[in-house]
Design a protein around this motif. Sequence first.
Motif, short mmCIF file in Angstrom:
data_model
loop_
_atom_site.label_atom_id
_atom_site.label_comp_id
_atom_site.label_asym_id
_atom_site.label_seq_id
_atom_site.Cartn_x
_atom_site.Cartn_y
_atom_site.Cartn_z
N UNK A 17 47.25 16.00 6.76
CA UNK A 17 48.28 16.71 6.00
C UNK A 17 47.63 17.61 4.96
N UNK A 18 48.37 18.61 4.52
CA UNK A 18 47.82 19.60 3.60
C UNK A 18 47.28 18.96 2.33
N UNK A 19 47.93 17.90 1.88
CA UNK A 19 47.52 17.24 0.64
C UNK A 19 46.11 16.65 0.74
N UNK A 20 45.64 16.45 1.97
CA UNK A 20 44.30 15.87 2.17
C UNK A 20 43.18 16.91 2.04
N UNK A 21 43.53 18.18 2.06
CA UNK A 21 42.50 19.22 2.00
C UNK A 21 41.91 19.26 0.58
N UNK A 22 40.59 19.14 0.45
CA UNK A 22 39.99 19.25 -0.89
C UNK A 22 40.32 20.60 -1.51
N UNK A 23 40.42 20.62 -2.82
CA UNK A 23 40.76 21.85 -3.53
C UNK A 23 39.54 22.56 -4.09
N UNK A 24 38.36 21.94 -3.94
CA UNK A 24 37.13 22.55 -4.42
C UNK A 24 36.06 22.44 -3.33
N UNK A 70 41.58 28.84 -2.89
CA UNK A 70 42.91 29.43 -3.04
C UNK A 70 43.89 28.73 -2.12
N UNK A 71 45.17 28.93 -2.40
CA UNK A 71 46.22 28.33 -1.56
C UNK A 71 46.12 28.83 -0.13
N UNK A 72 45.76 30.11 0.05
CA UNK A 72 45.61 30.66 1.40
C UNK A 72 44.55 29.90 2.18
N UNK A 73 43.40 29.67 1.55
CA UNK A 73 42.32 28.96 2.22
C UNK A 73 42.67 27.51 2.49
N UNK A 74 43.34 26.87 1.54
CA UNK A 74 43.78 25.48 1.74
C UNK A 74 44.73 25.39 2.93
N UNK A 75 45.68 26.33 3.01
CA UNK A 75 46.63 26.33 4.13
C UNK A 75 45.91 26.59 5.45
N UNK A 76 44.94 27.51 5.45
CA UNK A 76 44.20 27.81 6.68
C UNK A 76 43.39 26.61 7.16
N UNK A 77 42.90 25.80 6.22
CA UNK A 77 42.07 24.66 6.59
C UNK A 77 42.88 23.38 6.81
N UNK A 78 44.17 23.45 6.53
CA UNK A 78 45.00 22.25 6.65
C UNK A 78 45.08 21.75 8.09
#
Length: 240
Positions: free
Chosen positions: A171-178, A158-166
Amino acid sequence: MELAKAKDYDEMSMKAAEVVFDKITGSDRLVLGLATGSTPEKMYEYLADKLNKSNVDLSHVYTVNLDEYVGLSPEDTQSYHYYMREIFFDKVNIPLENTKLPDGAAADLDAETSAYDAMIEDLGGVDLQVLGIGRNAHIAFNEPGTSFESGTHVVDLTETTIQDNARFFEKTEDVPTKAVSMGLGTIMNAKSILLLASGEGKKQALRNMIHGEITEDVPASILQRHPDVTVITDIEDIEL
């Protein structure tokens, strides 16, 4: 469910390390489920120190990690394979062949998820599973809506988890989405569970986990049904 309070993150980590240390030294053979992220970092530091000072032989310990990002090789510095070696495995005498994590770079992820659950079963199941909890009450990478029956599976973060792991990435774009994640059904098969929660940002998730309705909208609420859960937290105003 049991609740142990700590005055701060440091004390929480020390208490958690003592629980895991006692489990390791009190067992002839142990399958230990491990978590990643910022919450257990200090626990691993204290645990490695206690094990080394006591010259504990870890040849009887097997570890299985909860999750790994999809698309990152074990050598990638942002992978959980790398994290675990850096923060714990390389600091103690556990045989590396005894340490297991999902392969997020596997060509066939469906086969990898099935093989991971089969491997855990072949080991005899997890004796003690360490967990953190997300702000949306996810455990491992099991986001709200995940089936309580789920085995190891591929998760859309989820976007929440992606933001928390950023914060762990440039940068946020580097966080895997799966990610590949141990499922809620797999986690519930652990004989004992140790959950750590630190910081006011986790307060509502922890309250919902302990006192809320048992619902797939709050993944951690499934732990109310587990017979042996210990929570260690530095969050004030949390009671059973």
